[in-house]
Design a protein around this motif. Structure first.
Motif, short mmCIF file in Angstrom:
data_model
loop_
_atom_site.label_atom_id
_atom_site.label_comp_id
_atom_site.label_asym_id
_atom_site.label_seq_id
_atom_site.Cartn_x
_atom_site.Cartn_y
_atom_site.Cartn_z
N ASP A 1 0.81 -1.23 0.00
CA ASP A 1 0.00 0.00 0.00
C ASP A 1 0.84 1.27 0.00
N THR A 2 2.12 1.14 -0.28
CA THR A 2 3.00 2.29 -0.48
C THR A 2 3.56 2.26 -1.89
N VAL A 3 4.07 1.09 -2.29
CA VAL A 3 4.57 0.89 -3.65
C VAL A 3 3.61 0.03 -4.45
N ILE A 4 3.19 -1.08 -3.86
CA ILE A 4 2.33 -2.06 -4.52
C ILE A 4 0.94 -2.03 -3.89
N ARG A 5 -0.08 -2.09 -4.70
CA ARG A 5 -1.45 -2.11 -4.19
C ARG A 5 -1.70 -3.43 -3.48
N PRO B 1 1.36 -1.26 -9.36
CA PRO B 1 1.97 -0.24 -8.51
C PRO B 1 1.01 0.95 -8.37
N PHE B 2 1.27 1.79 -7.39
CA PHE B 2 0.57 3.06 -7.33
C PHE B 2 1.10 3.96 -8.45
N GLU B 3 0.20 4.72 -9.05
CA GLU B 3 0.58 5.56 -10.17
C GLU B 3 1.69 6.55 -9.78
N GLY B 4 2.69 6.60 -10.64
CA GLY B 4 3.76 7.56 -10.44
C GLY B 4 4.89 7.10 -9.56
N VAL B 5 4.75 5.93 -8.92
CA VAL B 5 5.76 5.46 -7.97
C VAL B 5 7.10 5.25 -8.65
N LEU C 1 8.11 -12.47 -5.22
CA LEU C 1 7.07 -11.61 -5.79
C LEU C 1 7.54 -10.16 -5.81
N PHE C 2 8.08 -9.68 -4.68
CA PHE C 2 8.53 -8.29 -4.61
C PHE C 2 9.73 -8.06 -5.53
#
Length: 405
Positions: A171-175, A198-202, A250-251
């Motif tokens: 919830d910071t980089v990956i939804r 990912p969150f947009e723009g990350v 995964l990460f």
């Protein structure tokens, strides 16, 4: 124990350890009895340290074939692969050797298959490099085609770094929807590293932070495998999460396919240990932050997290314990219920001289970072474009809407 009294937490913990140990022992004995033993593999985790003190870590597991994730994999293929990541057969008491800069050490894996080597050097290692260590297992009395070896990459950041970045993942980089059990379970089981979003723009923002004011540093190309050819950015980035080590792959793949800067990924063990009933918890993140700070001298840091769990409190504690080491904190606003408390914490931390911003999106964090001089303002258009264009489908539907469950 007196009649009618309840067992203490220590007694329950000890009983759970005994049950877990007996189960693992019985499983190993059964496999030996029927002759079913898989080859072993060494799972390496990217390490980090200073030019004079560095650690190499990983895990020894039975080797279960897991297909590389693809975007067209079905939910069934994803769930089967994730099951194999979670249902690991760790190998305890296994002797493993590490060769690093001409020095050899050996160790035994612990009850969960983990190992760690620590190297101290009187003559400093070169900075601004991923140093390689070679890990190996002795010949095994199992079906083994050849020697078991693996390479570990271990970061020593550049002495010219302007600051470092410590970032949460979920919830910071990956939804991830980490505060909603059913949503995170569905995403974890039914999607893979290539289809998680990912969150947009990350990506653009993190590459801007990694570059700082080093405008000549290029973004990390998505076609390069960082476990073969990792690149040290001018400003180091460390990814710290409360997710289990089982999600390391995964990460790792997620960071690569989304073009995020290379850096150590620090997760937690969910097993039963001598100190906690279930080892880990969010407190482990503060321990990892302490280790990162200790390995980087007086290098200041930017901390990035989200409001869904304990990041604001943990980062407040980091500021209190390490005055002058934190330049800014960005908290992604992902949970209505915690907003009031996070704003209160942000006011406290900001009053102590460290700006903590509760931000609705990546662009808001990037704008503030540019005002502080953490990133070059020339990166802002690319971050805005990355936010608009991240994972749009052919109809223009947003990625967030597609992945809402």
């Amino acid at each position: 124990m007196p009649h009618g009294s309840l067992p203490s937490a220590d007694q329950l913990k000890r009983a759970a350890q005994i049950v877990e140990g007996r189960y693992e022992s019985a499983k190993r004995n059964l496999k030996a009895l029927v002759g079913f033993r898989r080859p072993l593999r060494i799972q390496t985790y990217r390490g980090f340290g200073s030019p004079n003190d560095l650690r190499v870590s990983g895990r020894v597991l039975e080797d279960k074939p897991i297909a590389d994730p693809e975007e067209d994999h079905s939910w069934w293929q994803n769930m089967r692969s994730m099951y194999r990541h979670w249902q690991t057969d760790e190998v305890s008491g296994c002797r493993i050797a590490c060769e690093f800069h001409g020095r050899r050490q050996t160790a035994l894996t612990d009850e969960e298959g983990y190992f760690e080597f620590r190297y101290r050097f009187a003559e400093a290692l070169p900075d601004g490099a991923f140093h390689t260590a070679t890990l190996s297992l002795p010949p095994q009395a199992i079906r083994q085609a050849g020697p078991v070896q693996a390479t570990s990459f271990n970061l020593v950041p550049s002495a010219t770094a302007q600051f470092g970045v410590i970032s949460d993942m979920d919830d910071t980089v990956i939804r991830s929807y980490a505060s909603n059990f059913w949503k995170i379970a569905r995403l974890t089981l039914l999607k893979n590293a290539r289809t998680r979003l990912p969150f947009e723009g990350v990506s653009a923002f993190y590459n801007a932070l990694a570059a700082g004011t080093h405008s000549d540093w290029a973004e990390s190309p998505t076609s390069r495998d960082p476990d073969i050819d990792p690149v040290v950015p001018p400003n180091p980035i460390y990814y710290v999460s409360s997710s289990a080590w089982n999600l390391y792959e995964l990460f790792r793949v997620f960071l690569r396919v989304n073009g995020l800067p290379d850096g150590p990924i620090l997760l937690r063990d969910l097993g039963i240990d001598a100190n906690q009933f279930i080892a880990g918890g969010h407190g482990h993140k503060l321990e990892k932050i302490e280790r990162i700070f200790a390995s980087t001298g007086d290098l200041p840091f930017v901390l990035i997290g989200d409001s869904g769990q304990d990041d604001p409190k943990l980062y407040r504690d980091a500021v209190a314990r390490h005055p002058g080491r934190v330049k800014a904190i960005y908290i992604r606003d992902v949970r209505d219920r915690t907003r009031f408390d996070v704003r209160r914490i942000a006011r406290e931390v900001t009053a102590d001289g460290v700006p903590m911003k509760l931000v609705p999106d990546t662009v808001a964090a990037a704008n503030h970072a540019a005002q502080l001089g953490l990133i070059d303002a020339a990166h802002l258009p690319a971050i805005r474009e990355d936010r608009r264009g991240d994972r749009l489908d052919a109809t223009g539907e947003s990625a967030e809407r597609q992945e809402t469950v």
